[in-house]
Write a protein that holds these residues in place. Structure first.
Motif, PDB file in Angstrom:
ATOM      1  N   VAL A  39      13.471  -8.737  30.988  1.00 28.98           N
ATOM      2  CA  VAL A  39      13.289  -9.031  29.568  1.00 28.98           C
ATOM      3  C   VAL A  39      11.935  -9.707  29.346  1.00 28.98           C
ATOM      4  N   PRO A  41       8.437  -9.991  26.081  1.00 32.96           N
ATOM      5  CA  PRO A  41       7.828  -9.402  24.884  1.00 32.96           C
ATOM      6  C   PRO A  41       7.121  -8.085  25.176  1.00 32.96           C
ATOM      7  N   SER A  42       6.843  -7.344  24.136  1.00 33.59           N
ATOM      8  CA  SER A  42       6.155  -6.069  24.265  1.00 33.59           C
ATOM      9  C   SER A  42       4.814  -6.257  24.972  1.00 33.59           C
ATOM     10  N   CYS A  44       4.343  -6.965  28.199  1.00 31.11           N
ATOM     11  CA  CYS A  44       4.334  -7.914  29.320  1.00 31.11           C
ATOM     12  C   CYS A  44       4.454  -7.219  30.678  1.00 31.11           C
ATOM     13  N   LYS A  46       7.107  -4.793  31.522  1.00 26.72           N
ATOM     14  CA  LYS A  46       8.469  -4.396  31.899  1.00 26.72           C
ATOM     15  C   LYS A  46       8.549  -2.927  32.304  1.00 26.72           C
ATOM     16  N   GLU A 163      14.968   0.646  28.047  1.00 26.18           N
ATOM     17  CA  GLU A 163      15.308   0.385  26.643  1.00 26.18           C
ATOM     18  C   GLU A 163      16.179   1.489  26.033  1.00 26.18           C
ATOM     19  N   SER A 166      17.344   0.905  22.157  1.00 26.19           N
ATOM     20  CA  SER A 166      16.484   0.347  21.110  1.00 26.19           C
ATOM     21  C   SER A 166      16.338   1.234  19.883  1.00 26.19           C
ATOM     22  N   THR A 195      14.596  -4.455  28.571  1.00 32.06           N
ATOM     23  CA  THR A 195      14.728  -4.627  27.127  1.00 32.06           C
ATOM     24  C   THR A 195      13.813  -5.761  26.645  1.00 32.06           C
ATOM     25  N   HIS A 196      13.428  -5.711  25.348  1.00 31.11           N
ATOM     26  CA  HIS A 196      12.710  -6.847  24.782  1.00 31.11           C
ATOM     27  C   HIS A 196      13.680  -7.724  23.988  1.00 31.11           C
ATOM     28  N   ASP A 197      14.955  -7.339  23.966  1.00 33.25           N
ATOM     29  CA  ASP A 197      15.965  -8.004  23.144  1.00 33.25           C
ATOM     30  C   ASP A 197      16.734  -9.032  23.984  1.00 33.25           C
ATOM     31  N   GLN A 198      16.550 -10.308  23.653  1.00 37.26           N
ATOM     32  CA  GLN A 198      17.149 -11.373  24.465  1.00 37.26           C
ATOM     33  C   GLN A 198      18.673 -11.379  24.410  1.00 37.26           C
ATOM     34  N   ASN A 212       6.409 -12.486  31.503  1.00 37.32           N
ATOM     35  CA  ASN A 212       5.450 -12.852  30.469  1.00 37.32           C
ATOM     36  C   ASN A 212       4.052 -12.536  30.982  1.00 37.32           C
TER      37      ASN A 212
END
Ligand code: ADP
Ligand code: ADP
Length: 229
Positions: A39, A41-42, A44, A46, A163, A166, A195-198, A212
């Motif tokens: 996980v 942010p966009s 980073c 992943k 993802e 999403s 995913t970027h969704d916590q 990060n």
């Protein structure tokens, strides 16, 4: 079944003075049968990390192991992984059965073996009564399950999810999340899920890798990551 080991993984895009290092030495041991969520942010890193495990992107430095085998130089088809994408595309003119069987036909798996595997996956995903239908005759959730069926029938050691939820509406997202959890309970396949969704990460993860800016900032259970004293 297999563990995944990331040893000091570095990724640079481009060469020379224009080179852009986007992964700065990531170390992680993902256990056999574990469900780990990456996980952050966009941008980073992943997807880059996941795509390196899949063999869709070369590693610049370090080693990736699946089980005890270094896979850095293995093509994707030889890695015993199956990937579930955000924008899966089912073949519209093929039945559900043929959609799930297609990859196995290409791999020249014998016909009766294909039938056995598709029937088993269909049972797990509750698609048994829909095998003759075309994708347009299915609900969104059913289509999503066919996409997962295509991954399952390959009997991979590792599932890689990029993802996959999403682009879905809230209801279908919740429903598919439950499907993925059920699948993991039943099959116990080692899984890496980006995913970027916590909230999604917390719900699905046994452990999570928090990225990060190309660094792994944390690696632990959701409790460890979110409730640190
Ligand atoms: P995330 O999946 O976390 O959104 P990505 O792994 O897609 O992040 O991207 C990480 C960084 O690498 C970003 O800065 C992105 O612009 C860069 N990047 C990704 N793919 C490429 C590529 N093919 N060429 C150059 N830079 C890339
Ligand atoms: P995501 O973060 O969902 O992976 P992106 O928009 O970052 O989506 O990337 C979409 C595609 O574009 C990926 O295949 C990625 O490798 C590529 N890409 C991303 N950033 C760059 C970049 N700076 N240069 C070239 N390709 C890139």
């Amino acid at each position: 079944m297999a563990s995944i080991t990331l040893r000091n993984i570095v990724k640079r895009y481009g060469q020379g003075p224009k080179a852009n290092q986007v992964i700065h030495g990531v170390n992680a041991d993902i256990h056999d049968r574990e469900f780990v969520v990456i996980v952050g942010p966009s941008g980073c890193g992943k997807s880059t990390l996941l795509r390196m495990v899949a063999g869709l992107e070369e590693v610049t430095g370090g080693d990736i192991l699946i089980g005890d085998k270094v896979v850095n130089n293995l093509e994707p088809a030889k890695r015993d992984i199956a990937m579930v994408f955000q924008n899966y595309a089912l073949y519209p003119h093929m039945s559900v059965f043929d959609n799930m069987a297609y990859g196995l036909k290409i791999a020249k798996v014998p016909k009766d073996e294909i039938k056995t595997r598709v029937d088993k996956a269909a049972k797990i995903l509750e698609l048994g009564h829909l095998l003759e239908r075309k994708p347009r005759e299915l609900s969104g959730g059913q289509r999503q399950r066919v996409a997962m069926g295509r991954a399952i029938v390959r009997q991979p050691q590792v599932f890689l999810f990029d993802e996959p939820l999403s682009n879905l509406d809230a209801k279908l997202r919740a429903q598919t999340r439950l499907e993925i959890q059920k699948l993991h309970r039943e099959l116990g396949i080692t899984s890496l899920f980006v995913t970027h969704d916590q909230v999604e990460a917390m719900t699905l993860a046994q452990r999570m890798i928090v990225m990060n800016a190309g660094n792994m900032e944390q690696f632990g259970t959701p409790e460890e990551v979110y409730h640190r004293p």
